[in-house]
Scaffold this motif. Sequence first.
Motif, PDB file in Angstrom:
ATOM      1  N   ASP A  84       0.827  -1.304  -0.025  1.00 12.56           N
ATOM      2  CA  ASP A  84      -0.059   0.012  -0.078  1.00 12.56           C
ATOM      3  C   ASP A  84       0.966   1.312   0.056  1.00 12.56           C
ATOM      4  O   ASP A  84       1.170   1.719   0.807  1.00 12.56           O
ATOM      5  CB  ASP A  84      -0.860   0.022   1.267  1.00 12.56           C
ATOM      6  N   GLY A  85       1.231   1.626  -1.284  1.00 11.16           N
ATOM      7  CA  GLY A  85       2.243   2.717  -1.252  1.00 11.16           C
ATOM      8  C   GLY A  85       3.662   2.261  -0.719  1.00 11.16           C
ATOM      9  O   GLY A  85       4.168   1.323  -1.352  1.00 11.16           O
ATOM     10  N   ASP A  86       3.909   3.107   0.283  1.00 13.97           N
ATOM     11  CA  ASP A  86       5.427   2.761   0.870  1.00 13.97           C
ATOM     12  C   ASP A  86       5.152   1.771   1.902  1.00 13.97           C
ATOM     13  O   ASP A  86       6.061   1.287   2.422  1.00 13.97           O
ATOM     14  CB  ASP A  86       6.300   4.015   1.190  1.00 13.97           C
TER      15      ASP A  86
ATOM     16  N   VAL B 201      -2.786  -8.921  -9.543  1.00 11.44           N
ATOM     17  CA  VAL B 201      -3.152  -8.286 -10.719  1.00 11.44           C
ATOM     18  C   VAL B 201      -4.091  -7.174 -10.764  1.00 11.44           C
ATOM     19  O   VAL B 201      -4.051  -6.143 -11.094  1.00 11.44           O
ATOM     20  CB  VAL B 201      -3.823  -9.459 -11.542  1.00 11.44           C
ATOM     21  N   ASP B 202      -4.953  -7.393  -9.567  1.00  8.20           N
ATOM     22  CA  ASP B 202      -6.017  -6.311  -9.181  1.00  8.20           C
ATOM     23  C   ASP B 202      -5.217  -4.959  -8.857  1.00  8.20           C
ATOM     24  O   ASP B 202      -5.602  -3.790  -9.227  1.00  8.20           O
ATOM     25  CB  ASP B 202      -6.792  -6.652  -8.320  1.00  8.20           C
ATOM     26  N   LEU B 203      -4.386  -5.064  -8.026  1.00  7.18           N
ATOM     27  CA  LEU B 203      -3.167  -3.723  -7.521  1.00  7.18           C
ATOM     28  C   LEU B 203      -2.645  -3.320  -8.771  1.00  7.18           C
ATOM     29  O   LEU B 203      -2.356  -1.909  -8.550  1.00  7.18           O
ATOM     30  CB  LEU B 203      -2.367  -4.522  -6.541  1.00  7.18           C
ATOM     31  N   LEU B 204      -2.208  -4.061  -9.575  1.00  4.52           N
ATOM     32  CA  LEU B 204      -1.477  -3.457 -10.923  1.00  4.52           C
ATOM     33  C   LEU B 204      -2.223  -2.147 -11.508  1.00  4.52           C
ATOM     34  O   LEU B 204      -1.557  -1.181 -11.769  1.00  4.52           O
ATOM     35  CB  LEU B 204      -1.174  -4.494 -12.101  1.00  4.52           C
TER      36      LEU B 204
ATOM     37  N   GLY C 293       9.361  -4.627  -7.334  1.00  5.83           N
ATOM     38  CA  GLY C 293       9.209  -5.196  -5.707  1.00  5.83           C
ATOM     39  C   GLY C 293       8.038  -6.074  -5.828  1.00  5.83           C
ATOM     40  O   GLY C 293       7.379  -6.206  -6.633  1.00  5.83           O
ATOM     41  N   TRP C 294       7.703  -6.300  -4.350  1.00  6.49           N
ATOM     42  CA  TRP C 294       6.539  -7.271  -4.132  1.00  6.49           C
ATOM     43  C   TRP C 294       5.202  -6.261  -4.011  1.00  6.49           C
ATOM     44  O   TRP C 294       5.159  -5.333  -3.805  1.00  6.49           O
ATOM     45  CB  TRP C 294       6.782  -7.784  -2.956  1.00  6.49           C
ATOM     46  N   LEU C 295       4.135  -7.183  -4.337  1.00  8.73           N
ATOM     47  CA  LEU C 295       2.818  -6.721  -4.239  1.00  8.73           C
ATOM     48  C   LEU C 295       1.908  -7.207  -3.388  1.00  8.73           C
ATOM     49  O   LEU C 295       1.184  -6.662  -2.615  1.00  8.73           O
ATOM     50  CB  LEU C 295       1.884  -6.468  -5.754  1.00  8.73           C
TER      51      LEU C 295
END
Length: 168
Positions: A97-99, A124-127, A139-141
Amino acid sequence: MEIVRTQVLNATTPDGQAILRAVFCGQGGECVTVDMADADGSEELALNRARAILVQTATFGFALNEYDANSNGNFDEVAVTSVSDSSGDVYVFDYRDGDASLRIPPSRMPSFEAAKCEAIRCAVDLLVDLQPGTDDLTGWLVRLSDERGELLYTVNVHEAETARKAAQ
């Protein structure tokens, strides 16, 4: 809301895409509906996935208490208590979630593979929310841990992008 009835239906989006629709109905006549892509799978898997989506939606962006609201996301302790049984194991999802990161309450999933697929789907939704030139596209999602906090799987931006392209 006390759930008195659940239902899983095959439905179609306005553009003709097949989806699963999980409906949770309460005593007072209120209902919550969760529409999910990927219409394959059993009713039990669909309900488990819908429950996980509801938990993620209900807690995303909201602090659980005043301490969490004032923290930087590096919480001192996360206590997870559960018992594994034949209905699956408990998994914990962390979302970038951001940083910072957001840890949602533990979710019971029928298998590690189901939890892994859910982690990839969520990544994929966060992309969609990432903006080139503004957001860090490395980095990681999503990170997936077991109930003891042991990291089991990480979905990075590259893997999520590959999965998104494969789904198209």
